[in-house]
Write a protein that holds these residues in place. Structure first.
Motif, PDB file in Angstrom:
ATOM      1  N   LYS A  15       5.013   3.234  -7.230  1.00 14.61           N
ATOM      2  CA  LYS A  15       5.510   3.274  -8.612  1.00 14.61           C
ATOM      3  C   LYS A  15       5.843   4.702  -9.013  1.00 14.61           C
ATOM      4  O   LYS A  15       5.115   5.642  -8.725  1.00 14.61           O
ATOM      5  N   GLN A  34       1.597   0.268  -2.436  1.00 18.49           N
ATOM      6  CA  GLN A  34       1.188  -1.137  -2.390  1.00 18.49           C
ATOM      7  C   GLN A  34       1.983  -1.797  -1.270  1.00 18.49           C
ATOM      8  O   GLN A  34       3.205  -1.781  -1.272  1.00 18.49           O
ATOM      9  N   LEU A  36       3.937  -4.355   0.865  1.00 19.38           N
ATOM     10  CA  LEU A  36       4.757  -5.548   0.626  1.00 19.38           C
ATOM     11  C   LEU A  36       5.485  -5.900   1.920  1.00 19.38           C
ATOM     12  O   LEU A  36       5.715  -5.043   2.767  1.00 19.38           O
ATOM     13  N   ALA A  68       5.148  -8.570  -7.216  1.00 16.71           N
ATOM     14  CA  ALA A  68       4.885  -7.143  -7.382  1.00 16.71           C
ATOM     15  C   ALA A  68       6.083  -6.381  -7.944  1.00 16.71           C
ATOM     16  O   ALA A  68       5.911  -5.328  -8.552  1.00 16.71           O
ATOM     17  N   ASN A  74      11.025  -2.144 -12.222  1.00 18.23           N
ATOM     18  CA  ASN A  74      10.769  -1.365 -11.014  1.00 18.23           C
ATOM     19  C   ASN A  74      11.968  -0.602 -10.483  1.00 18.23           C
ATOM     20  O   ASN A  74      11.893  -0.043  -9.385  1.00 18.23           O
TER      21      ASN A  74
END
Length: 129
Positions: A15, A34, A36, A68, A74
Motif C-alpha cells: 500500500k 501482502q 497475493l 484485497a 488501490n
C-alpha cells in the motif's frame, strides 16, 4: 471467471503511503507487503500500442480474484513482481477494472533510484550504432 492455478504467480501488494518533507514535497513510501496470487502477462495488442507507444514494454496486465484490491482505492499502490517483498515495488497499479468476479489491472514498471527501468532494457552497443 476462474483463474487457472498453474498460471498464477505470487506477488506482494504494498500500500502506498504519501508523506511530506520539510518543504511539503510529497514523499511516497510503501507499507508491508501482502501476498497475493495473480495472473500477470505483458501488455500487448494494437490498442495498448496506440495508448502507450514506445513505453508499452514497461506495462503488464494482471488478473486478480479476491478482496484485497478494490477499484478507486488501490490505484498507485505498489506490486513486488520481480523483487523481494521487502524491496521497493517494481510495478505500480495504474488502472483497475472490475468485472463480475475478477479484476483486470494495468501495471506500470517503476524506475528504481534514477537508473534505467532494467538492465536488459538498455540498448546494446550494436543497437546504438
Amino acid at each position: 471467471m476462474r483463474l487457472k492455478r498453474s498460471d498464477l504467480v505470487a506477488v506482494f501488494l504494498r500500500k502506498r503511503i504519501v508523506g511530506h518533507d520539510d518543504e511539503l514535497n510529497e514523499i511516497i513510501t510503501y507499507g508491508d507487503g501482502q501476498k497475493l496470487m495473480m495472473n500477470v502477462q505483458p501488455a500487448s495488442g494494437q490498442v495498448a500500442a496506440e495508448l502507450y507507444g514506445e513505453r508499452l514494454r514497461y506495462f503488464a496486465n494482471a488478473k486478480y480474484v479476491g478482496n484485497a484490491i478494490k477499484e478507486n482505492r488501490n490505484e498507485l499502490d505498489g506490486i513486488c513482481l520481480n523483487v523481494a517483498s521487502e524491496d521497493d515495488p517494481d510495478y505500480r497499479i495504474v488502472a483497475i477494472n472490475t468485472y463480475s468476479n475478477h479484476l483486470n489491472m494495468t501495471l506500470e514498471r517503476i524506475k528504481q533510484d534514477g537508473e534505467s527501468r532494467s538492465k536488459r532494457d538498455e540498448p546494446t552497443q550494436s543497437e546504438t550504432r
